[in-house]
Design a protein around this motif. Structure first.
Motif, short mmCIF file in Angstrom:
data_model
loop_
_atom_site.label_atom_id
_atom_site.label_comp_id
_atom_site.label_asym_id
_atom_site.label_seq_id
_atom_site.Cartn_x
_atom_site.Cartn_y
_atom_site.Cartn_z
N SER A 30 11.15 12.53 -0.17
CA SER A 30 9.72 12.22 0.17
C SER A 30 10.03 12.60 1.80
O SER A 30 10.86 12.49 2.32
CB SER A 30 9.33 11.02 -0.08
N ILE A 31 8.57 12.67 2.24
CA ILE A 31 8.56 13.10 3.56
C ILE A 31 9.01 11.71 4.57
O ILE A 31 9.26 11.78 5.62
CB ILE A 31 7.23 13.23 4.22
N PHE A 32 9.12 10.32 3.79
CA PHE A 32 9.65 9.34 4.51
C PHE A 32 11.12 9.16 4.47
O PHE A 32 11.67 8.10 4.93
CB PHE A 32 9.09 7.88 3.78
N PHE A 33 11.86 10.26 3.65
CA PHE A 33 13.21 9.89 3.38
C PHE A 33 13.99 9.87 4.70
O PHE A 33 14.93 8.95 4.86
CB PHE A 33 13.92 11.19 2.49
N LYS A 34 13.84 10.81 5.70
CA LYS A 34 14.53 10.88 6.67
C LYS A 34 14.37 9.47 7.79
O LYS A 34 15.46 8.95 8.17
CB LYS A 34 14.18 11.98 7.76
N LYS A 35 13.27 8.86 7.55
CA LYS A 35 12.91 7.48 8.28
C LYS A 35 13.66 6.43 7.68
O LYS A 35 14.55 5.41 8.13
CB LYS A 35 11.67 7.30 8.68
N THR A 36 13.48 6.38 6.36
CA THR A 36 14.32 5.28 5.58
C THR A 36 15.73 5.29 5.46
O THR A 36 16.18 4.08 5.34
CB THR A 36 13.84 5.25 3.70
N SER A 80 0.64 -1.26 0.07
CA SER A 80 0.05 0.08 0.05
C SER A 80 0.96 1.41 -0.06
O SER A 80 2.25 1.38 0.44
CB SER A 80 -0.95 0.05 1.35
N SER A 81 0.19 2.27 -0.35
CA SER A 81 1.12 3.54 -0.40
C SER A 81 1.37 3.85 1.26
O SER A 81 0.60 3.43 2.06
CB SER A 81 0.09 4.67 -0.93
N PRO A 82 2.32 4.25 1.25
CA PRO A 82 2.76 4.81 2.92
C PRO A 82 1.84 5.78 3.32
O PRO A 82 1.87 5.98 4.56
CB PRO A 82 4.24 5.35 2.94
N ILE A 88 2.42 3.41 8.67
CA ILE A 88 3.91 3.26 8.16
C ILE A 88 4.58 3.66 9.49
O ILE A 88 5.85 2.83 9.52
CB ILE A 88 4.16 4.48 7.07
N ASP A 89 4.28 4.20 10.45
CA ASP A 89 5.14 4.29 11.82
C ASP A 89 5.18 3.19 12.67
O ASP A 89 6.13 2.66 13.08
CB ASP A 89 4.37 5.56 12.57
N LEU A 90 4.11 2.37 12.32
CA LEU A 90 4.16 0.90 13.11
C LEU A 90 5.25 0.03 12.36
O LEU A 90 5.87 -0.74 12.83
CB LEU A 90 2.81 0.09 12.85
N LEU A 91 5.20 0.04 10.72
CA LEU A 91 6.06 -0.63 10.11
C LEU A 91 7.50 -0.29 10.66
O LEU A 91 8.51 -0.94 10.96
CB LEU A 91 6.14 -0.08 8.57
#
Length: 94
Positions: free
Chosen positions: A41-47, A7-9, A14-17
């Motif tokens: 993306s807004i997820f970049f810092k976490k990935t 699914s789209s993040p 996504i925080d649970l992942l």
């Protein structure tokens, strides 16, 4: 564990992942999940804090996003994806 992001993040927890992801785990982004693999993306810092990040090349291409791929993700094909699912004793789909 193999985490398969289908699914789209934006439409899953996504925080649970990110909280479940352990040092030896891998993440494969497929279908709409490939959005997580985009640079800046807004997820970049976490990935960037995670290891073993993969994205299915065909799904990225089908969405016209290949030129936006983050350098933290490795492109894989279907054969490699299948081998990954076999090599992990546990997997979870998001």
């Amino acid at each position: 564990m193999l985490h398969i992001l289908i699914s789209s993040p934006f439409s899953c927890n996504i925080d649970l992942l990110f909280n479940y992801f352990k040092k030896n785990d891998s993440l494969v982004a497929v279908q709409d999940g490939v959005i997580i693999a985009l640079k800046n993306s807004i997820f970049f810092k976490k990935t960037i804090q995670l290891n073993n990040l993969y994205v299915l090349n065909k799904d990225l291409e089908d969405r016209g996003l290949s030129s936006f791929l983050s350098p933290n993700f490795c492109l894989i094909n279907y054969d490699y994806f299948v081998r990954m699912t076999i090599s992990y004793s546990k997997s979870i789909s998001w």
